[in-house]
Design an enzyme around this catalytic site. Structure first.
Site, mmCIF file in Angstrom:
data_model
loop_
_atom_site.group_PDB
_atom_site.id
_atom_site.type_symbol
_atom_site.label_atom_id
_atom_site.label_comp_id
_atom_site.label_asym_id
_atom_site.label_seq_id
_atom_site.Cartn_x
_atom_site.Cartn_y
_atom_site.Cartn_z
ATOM 1 N N SER A 78 -31.841 27.093 2.419
ATOM 2 C CA SER A 78 -31.017 25.890 2.207
ATOM 3 C C SER A 78 -31.764 24.574 2.378
ATOM 4 O O SER A 78 -31.217 23.523 2.049
ATOM 5 C CB SER A 78 -29.828 25.907 3.167
ATOM 6 O OG SER A 78 -28.828 26.714 2.626
ATOM 7 N N LYS A 81 -31.976 22.493 -0.624
ATOM 8 C CA LYS A 81 -30.851 21.664 -1.072
ATOM 9 C C LYS A 81 -31.167 20.172 -0.950
ATOM 10 O O LYS A 81 -30.582 19.342 -1.640
ATOM 11 C CB LYS A 81 -29.589 22.024 -0.270
ATOM 12 C CG LYS A 81 -29.115 23.453 -0.554
ATOM 13 C CD LYS A 81 -28.004 23.895 0.390
ATOM 14 C CE LYS A 81 -27.633 25.364 0.131
ATOM 15 N NZ LYS A 81 -26.677 25.885 1.141
ATOM 16 N N TYR A 205 -29.300 28.075 -8.523
ATOM 17 C CA TYR A 205 -29.111 27.966 -7.071
ATOM 18 C C TYR A 205 -29.930 29.024 -6.318
ATOM 19 O O TYR A 205 -30.665 28.718 -5.369
ATOM 20 C CB TYR A 205 -27.609 28.094 -6.754
ATOM 21 C CG TYR A 205 -27.301 28.193 -5.289
ATOM 22 C CD1 TYR A 205 -27.363 27.075 -4.468
ATOM 23 C CD2 TYR A 205 -26.959 29.415 -4.709
ATOM 24 C CE1 TYR A 205 -27.093 27.176 -3.107
ATOM 25 C CE2 TYR A 205 -26.688 29.524 -3.363
ATOM 26 C CZ TYR A 205 -26.757 28.406 -2.561
ATOM 27 O OH TYR A 205 -26.497 28.506 -1.214
ATOM 28 N N TYR A 257 -24.873 22.722 9.068
ATOM 29 C CA TYR A 257 -23.561 23.368 8.937
ATOM 30 C C TYR A 257 -22.665 22.921 10.081
ATOM 31 O O TYR A 257 -22.658 21.751 10.442
ATOM 32 C CB TYR A 257 -23.707 24.901 8.884
ATOM 33 C CG TYR A 257 -24.729 25.330 7.869
ATOM 34 C CD1 TYR A 257 -24.552 24.998 6.535
ATOM 35 C CD2 TYR A 257 -25.878 26.016 8.220
ATOM 36 C CE1 TYR A 257 -25.482 25.369 5.583
ATOM 37 C CE2 TYR A 257 -26.815 26.390 7.271
ATOM 38 C CZ TYR A 257 -26.613 26.057 5.968
ATOM 39 O OH TYR A 257 -27.535 26.402 5.045
ATOM 40 N N VAL A 275 -31.466 29.537 6.370
ATOM 41 C CA VAL A 275 -31.328 30.820 7.059
ATOM 42 C C VAL A 275 -32.631 31.629 7.108
ATOM 43 O O VAL A 275 -32.678 32.675 7.738
ATOM 44 C CB VAL A 275 -30.192 31.703 6.480
ATOM 45 C CG1 VAL A 275 -28.834 31.093 6.748
ATOM 46 C CG2 VAL A 275 -30.393 31.973 5.006
HETATM 47 N N1 GLU Z 1 -29.209 31.383 -0.276
HETATM 48 C C1 GLU Z 1 -28.392 31.334 0.858
HETATM 49 C C2 GLU Z 1 -26.955 31.605 0.509
HETATM 50 O O1 GLU Z 1 -26.447 31.038 -0.421
HETATM 51 C C3 GLU Z 1 -28.557 30.009 1.533
HETATM 52 C C4 GLU Z 1 -28.218 30.171 2.919
HETATM 53 C C5 GLU Z 1 -28.744 29.077 3.806
HETATM 54 O O2 GLU Z 1 -29.945 28.891 4.027
HETATM 55 O O3 GLU Z 1 -27.883 28.415 4.332
HETATM 56 O O4 GLU Z 1 -26.311 32.404 1.139
#
Ligand code: GLU
Length: 321
Positions: A78, A81, A205, A257, A275
């Site tokens: 993530s 992003k 994504y 988060y 993650v």
């Molecule tokens: N590719 C992961 C998902 O969509 C991203 C998770 C993350 O790093 O928050 O579940």
């Protein structure tokens, strides 16, 4: 337990103080028995060695300070992003905020509940639903392959490193297990907040989440956010200063988060976690920091990565507050 380094002495040179802090942090983190749990939703992440620990600090003066496994590639997940958002803002400008909010979610990264209340508009660009809308913006008018290539080129350009790549095994494992992301994308499509078909949007994504970088590369890629939107080495503008400030604001309020408030409280720096166990943190005006420890806490953020940043920010007196 957090063990703090001794307070900095003003007469010690910044670089020596930083090297000293990184050596102390590495020592402490290597000894930690409780390291969190590595993400286990896909095999390429589940098999990562939990004893790994790396940290890199790219100062705005151009120097780079590293410790531990700072040259070992890991899945940035993530954290990507931040880069996809930066690119999408370059395409649409503030119009992006008609389709994605700017509020902390207070929910898990892949939560679907808020979407129903809020008519398919994700709370922010750093939860999965928000990043999927950002991927849709980047995809519009292009083929998925071109879009993925554009994101990768952007990250390579920021880090000034052509060796950065996407791990195809991670991308296909994400797709094979991405039922909840499919639900999010389809749900937003039903509210007309995706312009493209969910399949190719999710392809973009998953591929940007599968970018693999080292701490050294990630710290370099984050430098523009620490230096008013410019590459501090060349002075070349990447985004306007105001945009860099806003991206930092979102990282501070939404980057971890539902652990974002606690991270602001304990560390006090804009940052984004993934993650894969990585965290990119920004000290505006001073440095970009990348830390990696694969074990996660219950909110999906790197357990030792957060502790390392807490120690480093205290030791160096780095905080936006
Ligand atoms: N590719 C992961 C998902 O969509 C991203 C998770 C993350 O790093 O928050 O579940």
């Amino acid at each position: 337990m957090v063990v703090y380094c001794p307070p900095p002495s003003k007469d010690i040179d910044l670089h020596a103080r930083l090297d000293d802090a990184l050596a102390t942090i590495l020592d402490l983190m290597t000894q930690r028995a409780a390291r969190g749990h590595v993400a286990n939703y896909i095999p390429p992440l589940a098999t990562v060695d939990p004893t790994k620990f790396g940290i890199a600090v790219a100062l705005n003066d151009g120097s780079l300070h590293v410790a531990g496994d700072a040259d070992e590639p890991f899945s940035i997940q993530s954290i990507s992003k931040v880069f996809s958002l930066t690119l999408a803002l370059g395409l649409t400008g503030d119009a992006l905020w008609q389709r994605v909010g700017r509020e902390p979610s207070g929910n898990a990264f892949n939560s679907i509940v808020q979407l129903e209340h809020e008519q398919g508009i994700p709370r922010n660009p750093f939860i999965n639903s928000g990043a999927i809308v950002v991927a849709d913006i980047l995809l519009s008018g292009r083929q998925p392959r071109e879009t993925i290539g554009e994101i990768l080129r952007f990250v390579r350009f920021l880090a000034d490193d052509e060796t950065i790549s996407i791990d195809p095994a991670v991308a296909s494992a994400e797709r094979a297990t991405g039922f909840r992301n499919e639900a999010l994308a389809n749900y937003m499509k039903s509210f007309n907040n995706l312009r493209n078909h969910p399949g190719p949007v999710l392809g973009v994504y998953y591929h940007h989440c599968a970018i693999t970088m080292t701490c050294r590369q990630l710290a370099c890629a984050g430098r523009f956010l620490a230096s008013n939107g410019r590459n501090p080495l060349t002075g070349r503008p990447i985004v306007a200063p105001e945009r860099a400030r806003r991206i930092n604001a979102l990282m501070l309020t939404c980057g971890h988060y539902d652990g974002s408030g606690d991270f602001a409280f304990t560390v006090g720096l804009p940052s984004k976690s993934g993650v894969g166990g990585g965290i990119l943190a920004i000290v505006p005006g001073t440095a970009a920091i990348a830390v990696w420890s694969p074990g996660l806490n219950t909110q999906g953020n790197s357990l030792l990565g957060i502790e390392a940043l807490e120690i480093l920010s205290r030791h160096m007196g780095w905080s936006v507050f």
